[in-house]
Design a protein around this motif. Structure first.
Motif, PDB file in Angstrom:
ATOM      1  N   GLU A 137      -5.390  -8.169  -3.995  1.00  0.00           N
ATOM      2  CA  GLU A 137      -6.712  -8.474  -4.548  1.00  0.00           C
ATOM      3  C   GLU A 137      -7.741  -7.465  -4.048  1.00  0.00           C
ATOM      4  OE1 GLU A 137     -10.105 -11.962  -4.328  1.00  0.00           O
ATOM      5  OE2 GLU A 137      -8.031 -12.467  -3.860  1.00  0.00           O
ATOM      6  N   ILE A 138      -8.534  -6.943  -4.957  1.00  0.00           N
ATOM      7  CA  ILE A 138      -9.625  -6.033  -4.600  1.00  0.00           C
ATOM      8  C   ILE A 138     -10.843  -6.881  -4.273  1.00  0.00           C
ATOM      9  CG2 ILE A 138     -11.174  -4.238  -5.464  1.00  0.00           C
ATOM     10  CD1 ILE A 138      -8.784  -3.265  -7.195  1.00  0.00           C
ATOM     11  N   GLU A 139     -11.353  -6.720  -3.062  1.00  0.00           N
ATOM     12  CA  GLU A 139     -12.504  -7.490  -2.604  1.00  0.00           C
ATOM     13  C   GLU A 139     -13.796  -6.988  -3.241  1.00  0.00           C
ATOM     14  OE1 GLU A 139     -12.358 -10.152  -0.312  1.00  0.00           O
ATOM     15  OE2 GLU A 139     -10.192  -9.974  -0.616  1.00  0.00           O
ATOM     16  N   LYS A 140     -13.944  -5.657  -3.290  1.00  0.00           N
ATOM     17  CA  LYS A 140     -15.122  -5.071  -3.923  1.00  0.00           C
ATOM     18  C   LYS A 140     -14.826  -3.625  -4.281  1.00  0.00           C
ATOM     19  CE  LYS A 140     -17.487  -3.856   0.394  1.00  0.00           C
ATOM     20  NZ  LYS A 140     -18.688  -4.008   1.185  1.00  0.00           N
ATOM     21  N   VAL A 186     -12.380   1.292  -3.242  1.00  0.00           N
ATOM     22  CA  VAL A 186     -12.179  -0.148  -3.326  1.00  0.00           C
ATOM     23  C   VAL A 186     -11.865  -0.660  -1.930  1.00  0.00           C
ATOM     24  CG1 VAL A 186     -11.411  -0.155  -5.726  1.00  0.00           C
ATOM     25  CG2 VAL A 186      -9.724   0.048  -3.900  1.00  0.00           C
ATOM     26  N   TYR A 187     -12.151  -1.931  -1.728  1.00  0.00           N
ATOM     27  CA  TYR A 187     -11.933  -2.563  -0.432  1.00  0.00           C
ATOM     28  C   TYR A 187     -10.964  -3.717  -0.612  1.00  0.00           C
ATOM     29  CZ  TYR A 187     -16.074   0.060   0.930  1.00  0.00           C
ATOM     30  OH  TYR A 187     -16.961   1.073   1.188  1.00  0.00           O
ATOM     31  N   VAL A 188      -9.971  -3.765   0.273  1.00  0.00           N
ATOM     32  CA  VAL A 188      -8.987  -4.842   0.269  1.00  0.00           C
ATOM     33  C   VAL A 188      -8.927  -5.422   1.673  1.00  0.00           C
ATOM     34  CG1 VAL A 188      -7.637  -3.789  -1.593  1.00  0.00           C
ATOM     35  CG2 VAL A 188      -7.032  -3.304   0.784  1.00  0.00           C
ATOM     36  N   GLU A 189      -8.344  -6.602   1.779  1.00  0.00           N
ATOM     37  CA  GLU A 189      -8.205  -7.239   3.086  1.00  0.00           C
ATOM     38  C   GLU A 189      -6.726  -7.371   3.410  1.00  0.00           C
ATOM     39  OE1 GLU A 189      -9.186 -11.596   4.580  1.00  0.00           O
ATOM     40  OE2 GLU A 189     -11.007 -10.411   4.259  1.00  0.00           O
ATOM     41  N   ASP A 190      -6.366  -6.984   4.643  1.00  0.00           N
ATOM     42  CA  ASP A 190      -4.962  -7.125   5.039  1.00  0.00           C
ATOM     43  C   ASP A 190      -4.689  -8.575   5.423  1.00  0.00           C
ATOM     44  OD1 ASP A 190      -5.602  -7.553   7.760  1.00  0.00           O
ATOM     45  OD2 ASP A 190      -4.631  -5.735   8.458  1.00  0.00           O
ATOM     46  N   PRO A 191      -3.448  -8.938   5.731  1.00  0.00           N
ATOM     47  CA  PRO A 191      -3.126 -10.343   6.011  1.00  0.00           C
ATOM     48  C   PRO A 191      -3.803 -10.925   7.255  1.00  0.00           C
ATOM     49  CG  PRO A 191      -1.122  -9.085   5.581  1.00  0.00           C
ATOM     50  CD  PRO A 191      -2.248  -8.106   5.676  1.00  0.00           C
ATOM     51  N   PHE A 192      -4.431 -10.076   8.065  1.00  0.00           N
ATOM     52  CA  PHE A 192      -5.017 -10.525   9.329  1.00  0.00           C
ATOM     53  C   PHE A 192      -6.538 -10.541   9.316  1.00  0.00           C
ATOM     54  CE2 PHE A 192      -1.258  -7.808   9.780  1.00  0.00           C
ATOM     55  CZ  PHE A 192      -0.327  -8.826   9.910  1.00  0.00           C
ATOM     56  N   ILE A 204      -5.682   3.936  -8.073  1.00  0.00           N
ATOM     57  CA  ILE A 204      -5.693   3.042  -6.908  1.00  0.00           C
ATOM     58  C   ILE A 204      -5.719   1.593  -7.381  1.00  0.00           C
ATOM     59  CG2 ILE A 204      -7.015   2.264  -4.895  1.00  0.00           C
ATOM     60  CD1 ILE A 204      -8.113   5.179  -4.719  1.00  0.00           C
ATOM     61  N   GLU A 205      -6.645   1.285  -8.279  1.00  0.00           N
ATOM     62  CA  GLU A 205      -6.766  -0.081  -8.778  1.00  0.00           C
ATOM     63  C   GLU A 205      -5.490  -0.533  -9.476  1.00  0.00           C
ATOM     64  OE1 GLU A 205     -10.417   0.335 -11.025  1.00  0.00           O
ATOM     65  OE2 GLU A 205     -11.505  -0.769  -9.470  1.00  0.00           O
ATOM     66  N   SER A 206      -4.881   0.334 -10.257  1.00  0.00           N
ATOM     67  CA  SER A 206      -3.652  -0.005 -10.961  1.00  0.00           C
ATOM     68  C   SER A 206      -2.516  -0.299  -9.971  1.00  0.00           C
ATOM     69  CB  SER A 206      -3.255   1.145 -11.899  1.00  0.00           C
ATOM     70  OG  SER A 206      -2.030   0.866 -12.523  1.00  0.00           O
ATOM     71  N   GLU A 207      -2.375   0.542  -8.950  1.00  0.00           N
ATOM     72  CA  GLU A 207      -1.322   0.332  -7.950  1.00  0.00           C
ATOM     73  C   GLU A 207      -1.544  -0.978  -7.184  1.00  0.00           C
ATOM     74  OE1 GLU A 207      -0.351   3.681  -5.441  1.00  0.00           O
ATOM     75  OE2 GLU A 207      -0.661   5.068  -7.113  1.00  0.00           O
ATOM     76  N   LEU A 208      -2.789  -1.265  -6.831  1.00  0.00           N
ATOM     77  CA  LEU A 208      -3.080  -2.510  -6.118  1.00  0.00           C
ATOM     78  C   LEU A 208      -2.795  -3.718  -7.000  1.00  0.00           C
ATOM     79  CD1 LEU A 208      -6.399  -1.492  -4.334  1.00  0.00           C
ATOM     80  CD2 LEU A 208      -4.140  -1.794  -3.273  1.00  0.00           C
ATOM     81  N   TYR A 209      -3.193  -3.645  -8.257  1.00  0.00           N
ATOM     82  CA  TYR A 209      -2.932  -4.738  -9.192  1.00  0.00           C
ATOM     83  C   TYR A 209      -1.427  -4.986  -9.316  1.00  0.00           C
ATOM     84  CZ  TYR A 209      -2.702  -7.439 -13.492  1.00  0.00           C
ATOM     85  OH  TYR A 209      -2.420  -8.403 -14.420  1.00  0.00           O
ATOM     86  N   SER A 210      -0.654  -3.902  -9.480  1.00  0.00           N
ATOM     87  CA  SER A 210       0.803  -4.025  -9.607  1.00  0.00           C
ATOM     88  C   SER A 210       1.439  -4.617  -8.355  1.00  0.00           C
ATOM     89  CB  SER A 210       1.429  -2.652  -9.886  1.00  0.00           C
ATOM     90  OG  SER A 210       1.029  -2.178 -11.149  1.00  0.00           O
ATOM     91  N   LEU A 238       0.818  -1.213   0.000  1.00  0.00           N
ATOM     92  CA  LEU A 238       0.000   0.000   0.000  1.00  0.00           C
ATOM     93  C   LEU A 238       0.852   1.263   0.000  1.00  0.00           C
ATOM     94  CD1 LEU A 238      -2.987  -0.864   2.371  1.00  0.00           C
ATOM     95  CD2 LEU A 238      -2.728  -1.276  -0.082  1.00  0.00           C
ATOM     96  N   ASP A 239       2.149   1.128   0.208  1.00  0.00           N
ATOM     97  CA  ASP A 239       3.101   2.233   0.142  1.00  0.00           C
ATOM     98  C   ASP A 239       2.870   3.296   1.215  1.00  0.00           C
ATOM     99  OD1 ASP A 239       5.424   3.317  -0.952  1.00  0.00           O
ATOM    100  OD2 ASP A 239       4.310   4.589  -2.357  1.00  0.00           O
ATOM    101  N   PHE A 240       2.404   2.882   2.390  1.00  0.00           N
ATOM    102  CA  PHE A 240       2.290   3.781   3.533  1.00  0.00           C
ATOM    103  C   PHE A 240       3.596   3.701   4.318  1.00  0.00           C
ATOM    104  CE2 PHE A 240      -2.478   2.663   3.505  1.00  0.00           C
ATOM    105  CZ  PHE A 240      -2.786   3.737   2.687  1.00  0.00           C
TER     106      PHE A 240
END
Length: 130
Positions: free
Chosen positions: A96-99, A114-120, A86-92, A29-31
């Motif tokens: 995975e985009i949940e919705k 867009v909504y994503v899920e972290d590893p937890f 946002i979608e392009s950065e997540l894809y790269s 996510l580049d934070f």
């Protein structure tokens, strides 16, 4: 009392999930990751820097239990990029985009997200600016 903004959100993560958190929030996510005091055992959590005024505290714990549908929904983060960016950065980054929602309502109005899920198991909403 007049609220200004949310200062931080505190998320518990598994004790062995520190590297996963750094990879997801810091690399994918580049934070910014601020962990100097955590690494020095001076505080029990490290920070994911969202902006000058907001962080996510990631608190590793042996007692971690994944969030459930009745205990947690999501954290929403407004980002500078457009939804396409946002979608392009997540894809790269292989995230995975949940919705995708075109106009969820938030504190500053409606904007695509867009909504994503972290590893937890925490759901993160990445919302374009209004």
């Amino acid at each position: 009392m007049q609220a200004r903004h949310i200062d931080h959100v505190n998320l518990r993560i598994p004790a062995d999930g520190v590297d996963d958190a750094r990879e997801f929030y810091g690399e994918k996510l580049d934070f910014g990751i601020e962990d100097t005091l955590y690494a020095a055992d001076e505080k029990p959590f490290f920070d994911v820097r969202l902006s000058a005024t907001a962080v996510i505290h990631c608190r590793p714990t042996e007692e971690f239990e994944p969030p459930t549908a009745t205990s947690y929904d999501h954290v929403a983060v407004v980002v500078e990029e457009s939804l396409d960016e946002i979608e392009s950065e997540l894809y790269s980054a292989g995230v995975e985009i949940e919705k995708r929602l075109d106009s969820p309502l938030g504190a500053t109005g409606e904007a695509p997200a867009v909504y994503v899920e972290d590893p937890f198991g925490y759901q993160i909403e990445l919302k374009a600016r209004v």
